[in-house]
Design a protein around this motif. Structure first.
Motif, mmCIF file in Angstrom:
data_model
loop_
_atom_site.group_PDB
_atom_site.id
_atom_site.type_symbol
_atom_site.label_atom_id
_atom_site.label_comp_id
_atom_site.label_asym_id
_atom_site.label_seq_id
_atom_site.Cartn_x
_atom_site.Cartn_y
_atom_site.Cartn_z
ATOM 1 N N GLY A 172 0.707 -1.065 -0.211
ATOM 2 C CA GLY A 172 0.044 0.006 0.124
ATOM 3 C C GLY A 172 0.849 1.203 -0.005
ATOM 4 N N ALA A 173 2.188 1.396 -0.036
ATOM 5 C CA ALA A 173 2.946 2.227 0.116
ATOM 6 C C ALA A 173 2.909 3.119 -1.097
ATOM 7 C CB ALA A 173 4.302 2.010 0.505
ATOM 8 N N PRO A 174 3.003 4.397 -1.122
ATOM 9 C CA PRO A 174 2.629 5.263 -2.398
ATOM 10 C C PRO A 174 4.243 5.260 -3.077
ATOM 11 C CG PRO A 174 2.931 6.518 -0.583
ATOM 12 C CD PRO A 174 2.691 5.296 -0.016
ATOM 13 N N VAL A 175 5.331 5.024 -2.281
ATOM 14 C CA VAL A 175 6.725 4.987 -3.117
ATOM 15 C C VAL A 175 7.243 3.865 -2.348
ATOM 16 C CG1 VAL A 175 8.757 6.322 -3.144
ATOM 17 C CG2 VAL A 175 6.492 7.616 -2.915
ATOM 18 N N THR A 176 8.020 3.218 -3.394
ATOM 19 C CA THR A 176 8.753 1.829 -3.089
ATOM 20 C C THR A 176 10.091 1.704 -3.772
ATOM 21 O OG1 THR A 176 7.574 0.669 -4.434
ATOM 22 C CG2 THR A 176 6.435 0.712 -2.532
ATOM 23 N N VAL A 177 11.081 0.911 -3.010
ATOM 24 C CA VAL A 177 11.983 0.398 -3.540
ATOM 25 C C VAL A 177 11.983 -0.858 -3.411
ATOM 26 C CG1 VAL A 177 14.463 0.252 -3.189
ATOM 27 C CG2 VAL A 177 13.668 2.525 -3.142
ATOM 28 N N ASP A 178 12.254 -1.717 -4.356
ATOM 29 C CA ASP A 178 12.415 -3.211 -4.200
ATOM 30 C C ASP A 178 13.937 -3.841 -5.177
ATOM 31 O OD1 ASP A 178 12.311 -5.959 -4.262
ATOM 32 O OD2 ASP A 178 10.172 -6.188 -4.836
ATOM 33 N N ALA A 179 14.626 -4.167 -4.710
ATOM 34 C CA ALA A 179 16.049 -4.458 -5.317
ATOM 35 C C ALA A 179 16.920 -5.406 -4.937
ATOM 36 C CB ALA A 179 17.036 -3.066 -5.515
ATOM 37 N N MET A 180 17.717 -6.148 -5.505
ATOM 38 C CA MET A 180 18.419 -7.167 -5.228
ATOM 39 C C MET A 180 19.954 -6.510 -5.079
ATOM 40 S SD MET A 180 16.552 -9.810 -4.603
ATOM 41 C CE MET A 180 17.538 -10.925 -4.562
ATOM 42 N N TYR A 181 20.813 -7.126 -4.223
ATOM 43 C CA TYR A 181 22.087 -6.499 -4.096
ATOM 44 C C TYR A 181 22.935 -7.696 -3.751
ATOM 45 C CZ TYR A 181 19.641 -2.159 -3.181
ATOM 46 O OH TYR A 181 18.775 -1.051 -3.124
ATOM 47 N N THR A 182 24.269 -7.669 -4.357
ATOM 48 C CA THR A 182 25.315 -8.823 -3.937
ATOM 49 C C THR A 182 26.597 -8.366 -3.394
ATOM 50 O OG1 THR A 182 26.349 -9.052 -6.049
ATOM 51 C CG2 THR A 182 24.132 -10.361 -5.728
ATOM 52 N N THR A 183 27.009 -9.189 -2.693
ATOM 53 C CA THR A 183 28.446 -8.765 -2.085
ATOM 54 C C THR A 183 29.257 -10.105 -2.118
ATOM 55 O OG1 THR A 183 27.913 -9.351 0.253
ATOM 56 C CG2 THR A 183 27.360 -6.970 -0.225
ATOM 57 N N PRO A 184 30.614 -9.866 -2.506
ATOM 58 C CA PRO A 184 31.163 -10.942 -2.625
ATOM 59 C C PRO A 184 31.944 -11.593 -1.502
ATOM 60 C CG PRO A 184 32.635 -9.320 -3.232
ATOM 61 C CD PRO A 184 31.207 -8.660 -2.874
ATOM 62 N N ASP A 185 32.535 -12.989 -1.515
ATOM 63 C CA ASP A 185 33.294 -13.618 -0.578
ATOM 64 C C ASP A 185 34.501 -12.317 -0.098
ATOM 65 O OD1 ASP A 185 32.337 -16.136 0.213
ATOM 66 O OD2 ASP A 185 32.464 -16.310 -2.149
ATOM 67 N N HIS A 186 34.910 -12.271 0.963
ATOM 68 C CA HIS A 186 36.070 -11.402 1.163
ATOM 69 C C HIS A 186 37.035 -12.018 2.190
ATOM 70 C CE1 HIS A 186 33.439 -7.380 0.856
ATOM 71 N NE2 HIS A 186 33.825 -7.602 -0.253
#
Length: 732
Positions: A172-186
């Motif tokens: 129901g939110a008028p503004v949204t963010v929906d994203a995928m992110y990756t970080t590698p092995d360190h």
């Protein structure tokens, strides 16, 4: 001594020694090469011989046979240890992976043998003669492929949380963010390799080893070898960096101990650099999904964070930790899932949880700010909270995040930033600014110390607390000097020996606050003993300038030891303040970058961190810790990645030539500002740790600056030029 109510005014508050920028008292030893690290304890173990570890050549499978006949007959060789003749070795309490493979192989470069010889060169040459026949098995090496089989462990509530109706609020939110992110092995990539000298005297074992938490090491080596803790001594006075990778016992210590028992001589083992990356622990790669819903004016109404990581065991990378506590929002959801991977074991690395979690969260916040057409600093201030959002009745002990953000923006010149990406050019360079919040927990744990006052007026502090390059020697000396009213030069600190009282150890950002509190407790007891010797009553005491004052009486401190030295030992233990208050450290990071418009080369131009982390015991050392963390954050943003061979199952770039870390040319001027703060709920010094705050948030700050400079949003770390080139604006 029990700390169960917030601290009131005490001798530390005089701030004659504590709070002063103080050069490291161990500095001269280190800069002149006189500080003995684990592998250099020659005098402690005369007659030591050398062990060289052979690592597994497969990532998954079985050892069918080991032929070490030629190796055993090689010049100088005293013995070859394998799983067949090592005896029973139990799994350690902290690490899952076995120290010695056989017959099963858990991961690439797991130790399969150790060759012991009179010289290092003989041991290395003979190790090349060991022949191992393997039956290669099928393994899981790709987190993306294993993601769908990753498990949410319901028995561990810390891996999942939910407040309100996240799904409904997000929908129901008028503004949204929906994203995928990756970080590698360190990789930890510390300067000093994992190294140990092991020596037996009857059934008594002594290990000179590179370890961060001596108490954990004592527990684990005793369990692995099946012997009483009382029969083990661990010595670790100087450690050349750890970052979590030397938390407890690893194969160098275990195999040195087993080999020393077999050959009847002290044995020295140092992991060759190429073995360290696959044999020891690392920070796990993550796949993260972040969803944020907000009102049109920027108030967060829904925030969700899911993270997937892989490991040999059931320990996930706790990347959702910052999302659970950093920003307000009535409807919340976090999930951690762990997939079985047959890669080397993943475990703690500087700011576990917060460091990789904020690499995603703080980009997502930047994306939300852009959708709202709201300044990123203003968005974070708008969603500040003075109570733990997952425990609404639990206030923060101190929370100056807004102050960090405001001061950072003002000092950095944030108002000069263009809100339009790729709008600022300086010749060939696209220039941008980025920022991010930072949070890291401020835990304290039981820590003990022993403090002695000698007849010459000298003070000796003893605790098994370690110094991994963080300045423990100096801050413990400052604490004792303040409490006893003596010059810093009269205090000698002895660390890293299990014969000393058990301290907090170095890790989890709990070392400084906990270990200084332990010294404080011992000093309180010693002060009472001094008062009794001097015949002072129970009134208020002042220790200053080498004298003790009570009421109208004043006597030299030395009078208390005229008949013999005094010694006091105590520990600081804690009540329920950590349950009543959310105890955290906070920072705001700001970065300016330049990106070459033609090549995509990224250059960091300047960096600023504004930190709120309790009383700063030694501003010089604390600044060093923050800029070190900022440097690691730059590495995580731009270059650090353990590259996985997903067919053979190992980290390809397993040395310091292939695993890139920042060098001097990569790092510009760094500025650090500490806000005035005391936190009376943490301990008597009202101080918190800072060692892991410096890295938290920095990679996202750089990612946001790169976006502001170029208009290219990179969600997969590291941000290398190949991810920019095809999307850069046209060259003018």
């Amino acid at each position: 001594m029990k700390f169960d109510t917030p601290a009131v005014r005490n001798p530390i508050d005089r701030l004659k020694v504590v709070g002063k920028a103080t050069p490291r008292i161990d500095g001269p030893l280190k800069t002149t090469g006189q500080a003995p690290y684990a592998y250099e304890q020659h005098a402690a173990a005369p007659g030591a011989v050398y062990g060289y570890i052979v690592g597994a050549a497969i990532a998954k499978g079985r050892i069918e046979a080991i032929d070490h006949v030629a190796a055993s007959a090689a010049p100088g060789v005293l013995g070859v240890v394998t799983a067949q003749n090592a005896g029973k070795l139990d799994v350690g309490a902290f690490y899952v992976a076995r120290a010695l493979a056989g017959p099963e192989v858990d991961h690439y470069h797991q130790a399969v043998a150790i060759v012991v010889a009179q010289t290092f060169e003989q041991a290395r040459a003979a190790a090349g003669l060991v022949r191992v026949r393997y039956a290669r098995g099928e393994g899981a090496f790709d987190l993306a492929l294993a993601k769908e089989t990753a498990q949410l462990l319901p028995a561990k509530p810390a891996q999942a949380s939910g407040i309100g109706d996240f799904d409904g609020a997000f929908a129901g939110a008028p503004v949204t963010v929906d994203a995928m992110y990756t970080t590698p092995d360190h990789a930890h990539a510390m300067m000093e390799p994992h190294a140990t000298i092991a020596s037996w005297s009857g059934d008594q074992l002594t290990l000179w080893t590179a370890i961060q938490l001596v108490g954990w090491g004592l527990r684990d080596i005793a369990k692995i070898l099946g012997m009483p803790k009382e029969n083990v001594r661990i010595v670790a006075p100087f450690i050349g960096g750890g970052f979590g990778g030397k938390g407890s016992i690893l194969c160098d210590a275990v195999l040195a101990a087993v080999a020393a028992k077999q050959v009847g001589r002290p044995v020295k083992v140092a992991l060759q650099r190429a073995l360290m990356f696959n044999n020891t622990t690392h920070r796990a790669a993550t796949i993260q999904r972040i969803r944020i819903g907000a009102t049109r004016d920027g108030k967060i109404t829904a925030i969700g964070h899911e993270s997937w990581s892989g490991n040999l065991g059931e320990r996930p990378e706790a990347a959702t930790a910052p999302t659970r506590i950093l920003y307000a929002g009535a409807n919340r959801m976090t999930r951690l899932r762990v997939a079985h991977l047959d890669l080397p074991e993943a475990s703690a690395m500087r700011a576990p949880g917060e460091a990789p979690g904020m690499m995603a969260l703080e980009i997502a916040m930047d994306e939300l700010a852009e959708k709202l057409a709201l300044d990123p600093v203003a968005l974070r201030i708008l969603n500040d909270t003075q109570v733990d959002p997952e425990s609404p009745g639990k206030p923060f002990s101190r929370r100056q995040l807004v102050e960090c953000l405001q001061m950072g923006a003002q000092k950095f010149g944030w108002d000069q930033r263009s809100a339009t990406p790729a709008a600022r050019r300086e010749g060939r360079w696209l220039v941008g600014m980025g920022m991010a919040s930072a949070i890291r927990g401020a835990p304290v744990i039981k820590s003990a110390a022993r403090v002695s006052l000698g007849k010459d007026g000298g003070v000796t502090v003893e605790t098994d607390m370690t110094d991994i390059g963080t300045g423990s020697y100096t801050i413990l000396a400052q604490t004792a000097a303040e409490m006893l009213g003596v010059p810093l030069s009269t205090v000698v600190v002895r660390l890293g020996d299990s014969r000393f009282p058990e301290g907090a150890g170095s890790g989890g950002q709990f070392g400084a606050a906990s270990s200084t509190a332990g010294v404080y407790a011992a000093c309180v007891k010693l002060r009472a003993m001094v008062a009794q010797r001097l015949g002072f009553g129970a009134g208020e005491l002042e220790f200053a300038d080498g004298r003790v004052r009570s009421g109208g009486n004043s006597r030299p401190l030395l009078d208390a030891v005229a008949q013999g030295e005094l010694q006091a030992e105590d520990a600081m233990e804690y009540g329920d303040l950590s349950k009543r208050y959310a105890q955290q450290t906070f920072a705001a990071h700001f970065v300016e970058v330049g990106v070459d418009a033609a090549t995509g080369e990224i250059r960091i131009r300047r960096m600023l961190a504004v930190c709120a982390a309790g009383r700063i015991i030694n501003p010089m050392a604390a600044r060093s810790q923050i800029i070190g963390g900022m440097t690691m954050g730059a590495g995580a943003a731009l270059m650090e990645e353990l590259v996985v061979d997903r067919r053979a199952g190992f980290f390809v770039n397993h040395d310091l030539a292939g695993y890139e870390v920042p060098v001097h040319a990569d790092i510009p001027h760094q500025d650090v500002i500490f806000l005035d703060e005391v936190d009376a709920t943490i301990g008597p010094l009202k101080a918190k740790g800072v060692g892991e705050l410096g890295i938290s948030g920095v990679p996202a700050t750089i990612a946001n600056a790169v976006y502001n400079a170029t208009g290219v949003r990179v969600r997969d770390y590291p941000i290398t030029l190949d991810k920019l080139l095809a999307h850069l604006p046209p060259v003018a």
